[in-house]
Design a protein around this motif. Structure first.
Motif, PDB file in Angstrom:
ATOM      1  N   ALA A   8      45.191  15.272 -36.589  1.00  0.00           N
ATOM      2  CA  ALA A   8      45.746  16.298 -35.715  1.00  0.00           C
ATOM      3  C   ALA A   8      47.199  16.566 -36.099  1.00  0.00           C
ATOM      4  O   ALA A   8      47.769  15.865 -36.944  1.00  0.00           O
ATOM      5  CB  ALA A   8      45.678  15.829 -34.259  1.00  0.00           C
ATOM      6  N   TRP A   9      47.765  17.578 -35.472  1.00  0.00           N
ATOM      7  CA  TRP A   9      49.211  17.801 -35.543  1.00  0.00           C
ATOM      8  C   TRP A   9      49.711  18.121 -34.147  1.00  0.00           C
ATOM      9  O   TRP A   9      48.968  18.618 -33.318  1.00  0.00           O
ATOM     10  CB  TRP A   9      49.590  18.873 -36.565  1.00  0.00           C
ATOM     11  N   LEU A  10      50.960  17.773 -33.887  1.00  0.00           N
ATOM     12  CA  LEU A  10      51.541  17.952 -32.555  1.00  0.00           C
ATOM     13  C   LEU A  10      52.051  19.380 -32.398  1.00  0.00           C
ATOM     14  O   LEU A  10      52.925  19.819 -33.141  1.00  0.00           O
ATOM     15  CB  LEU A  10      52.680  16.963 -32.327  1.00  0.00           C
ATOM     16  N   ALA A  60      62.294   5.552 -28.719  1.00  0.00           N
ATOM     17  CA  ALA A  60      61.629   5.714 -30.021  1.00  0.00           C
ATOM     18  C   ALA A  60      60.441   6.683 -29.952  1.00  0.00           C
ATOM     19  O   ALA A  60      60.220   7.471 -30.878  1.00  0.00           O
ATOM     20  CB  ALA A  60      61.175   4.352 -30.547  1.00  0.00           C
ATOM     21  N   GLU A  61      59.695   6.655 -28.840  1.00  0.00           N
ATOM     22  CA  GLU A  61      58.543   7.546 -28.723  1.00  0.00           C
ATOM     23  C   GLU A  61      58.972   8.992 -28.525  1.00  0.00           C
ATOM     24  O   GLU A  61      58.367   9.907 -29.088  1.00  0.00           O
ATOM     25  CB  GLU A  61      57.634   7.089 -27.581  1.00  0.00           C
ATOM     26  N   ASP A  62      59.993   9.224 -27.729  1.00  0.00           N
ATOM     27  CA  ASP A  62      60.520  10.574 -27.536  1.00  0.00           C
ATOM     28  C   ASP A  62      61.017  11.125 -28.868  1.00  0.00           C
ATOM     29  O   ASP A  62      60.712  12.269 -29.229  1.00  0.00           O
ATOM     30  CB  ASP A  62      61.636  10.559 -26.490  1.00  0.00           C
ATOM     31  N   VAL A  63      61.751  10.330 -29.618  1.00  0.00           N
ATOM     32  CA  VAL A  63      62.267  10.761 -30.925  1.00  0.00           C
ATOM     33  C   VAL A  63      61.110  11.065 -31.873  1.00  0.00           C
ATOM     34  O   VAL A  63      61.113  12.088 -32.578  1.00  0.00           O
ATOM     35  CB  VAL A  63      63.226   9.703 -31.517  1.00  0.00           C
ATOM     36  N   LEU A 108      57.714  14.993 -34.697  1.00  0.00           N
ATOM     37  CA  LEU A 108      56.386  15.515 -35.047  1.00  0.00           C
ATOM     38  C   LEU A 108      56.222  16.965 -34.609  1.00  0.00           C
ATOM     39  O   LEU A 108      55.573  17.759 -35.300  1.00  0.00           O
ATOM     40  CB  LEU A 108      55.290  14.650 -34.422  1.00  0.00           C
ATOM     41  N   GLU A 109      56.812  17.326 -33.474  1.00  0.00           N
ATOM     42  CA  GLU A 109      56.754  18.717 -33.012  1.00  0.00           C
ATOM     43  C   GLU A 109      57.485  19.625 -34.004  1.00  0.00           C
ATOM     44  O   GLU A 109      57.017  20.724 -34.310  1.00  0.00           O
ATOM     45  CB  GLU A 109      57.370  18.843 -31.622  1.00  0.00           C
ATOM     46  N   GLU A 110      58.593  19.156 -34.514  1.00  0.00           N
ATOM     47  CA  GLU A 110      59.388  19.939 -35.471  1.00  0.00           C
ATOM     48  C   GLU A 110      58.702  20.043 -36.829  1.00  0.00           C
ATOM     49  O   GLU A 110      58.635  21.116 -37.424  1.00  0.00           O
ATOM     50  CB  GLU A 110      60.765  19.281 -35.630  1.00  0.00           C
ATOM     51  N   SER A 111      58.161  18.937 -37.319  1.00  0.00           N
ATOM     52  CA  SER A 111      57.615  18.892 -38.684  1.00  0.00           C
ATOM     53  C   SER A 111      56.210  19.475 -38.804  1.00  0.00           C
ATOM     54  O   SER A 111      55.819  19.932 -39.874  1.00  0.00           O
ATOM     55  CB  SER A 111      57.595  17.446 -39.200  1.00  0.00           C
ATOM     56  N   ARG A 112      55.430  19.406 -37.722  1.00  0.00           N
ATOM     57  CA  ARG A 112      54.025  19.850 -37.735  1.00  0.00           C
ATOM     58  C   ARG A 112      53.180  19.080 -38.751  1.00  0.00           C
ATOM     59  O   ARG A 112      52.146  19.561 -39.201  1.00  0.00           O
ATOM     60  CB  ARG A 112      53.899  21.349 -38.011  1.00  0.00           C
ATOM     61  N   GLU A 113      53.624  17.892 -39.109  1.00  0.00           N
ATOM     62  CA  GLU A 113      52.869  17.108 -40.090  1.00  0.00           C
ATOM     63  C   GLU A 113      51.557  16.607 -39.497  1.00  0.00           C
ATOM     64  O   GLU A 113      51.437  16.430 -38.279  1.00  0.00           O
ATOM     65  CB  GLU A 113      53.700  15.938 -40.601  1.00  0.00           C
ATOM     66  N   LEU A 114      50.589  16.380 -40.365  1.00  0.00           N
ATOM     67  CA  LEU A 114      49.315  15.835 -39.929  1.00  0.00           C
ATOM     68  C   LEU A 114      49.476  14.350 -39.629  1.00  0.00           C
ATOM     69  O   LEU A 114      50.116  13.620 -40.399  1.00  0.00           O
ATOM     70  CB  LEU A 114      48.250  16.031 -41.003  1.00  0.00           C
ATOM     71  N   VAL A 115      48.910  13.928 -38.509  1.00  0.00           N
ATOM     72  CA  VAL A 115      48.942  12.525 -38.099  1.00  0.00           C
ATOM     73  C   VAL A 115      47.535  12.101 -37.703  1.00  0.00           C
ATOM     74  O   VAL A 115      46.621  12.928 -37.610  1.00  0.00           O
ATOM     75  CB  VAL A 115      49.906  12.307 -36.905  1.00  0.00           C
TER      76      VAL A 115
END
Length: 139
Positions: free
Chosen positions: A110-112, A78-81, A86-93
């Motif tokens: 931040a964003w990944l 689940a964490e890898d997914v 997050l790497e693909e979407s660049r969404e703010l977290v």
């Protein structure tokens, strides 16, 4: 705990909050880390009037640093997914760090930037997540 109150970092947690009402994921297998370095840039304001024949600086804007976190890598868990998404979407977290023994977490937006898994032959698989940290969130 030592008489000075210092302790080891074992038991500290790092969580990622996703969404406007965050859904939190605690990252497992986290290795050593520091807090994001949000030191401001130095702005040179040296002039012919600078006292003592010295340069002068004022604090500028805070930097938006890269912050890297090393953790265990389990392919397709689940964490890898989550990290791949997050790497693909660049969404703010939100990144939440709670040091061992603390009751109040520290939170940054931040964003990944990257999630880079490593697959060594003779060691545990680990990956490095690198975030671009924008600002500290004040409760």
């Amino acid at each position: 705990m030592a008489s000075t109150g210092v302790r080891i970092g074992h038991g500290s947690t790092v969580r990622i909050g996703r969404g406007s009402t965050p859904t939190w994921t605690t990252l497992s297998g986290v290795q050593d880390f520091t807090f994001p370095n949000k030191a401001p840039n130095d702005v040179d304001v040296t002039s012919h009037d600078s006292p003592g024949n010295s340069e002068e600086f004022i604090a500028g804007l805070q930097t938006a640093p890269d912050w890297a976190l090393s953790k265990h890598y389990v392919p397709e868990d689940a964490e890898d997914v989550l990290l791949q998404d997050l790497e693909e979407s660049r969404e703010l977290v939100l990144i939440e760090i709670t040091p061992a023994g603390a009751t109040t977490p520290h939170v940054w937006q931040a964003w990944l930037k990257t999630w880079l898994p490593g697959v060594p032959v003779k060691d545990a698989m680990k990956g490095e997540a690198t975030f671009k940290v924008l600002h500290k969130v004040v409760a």
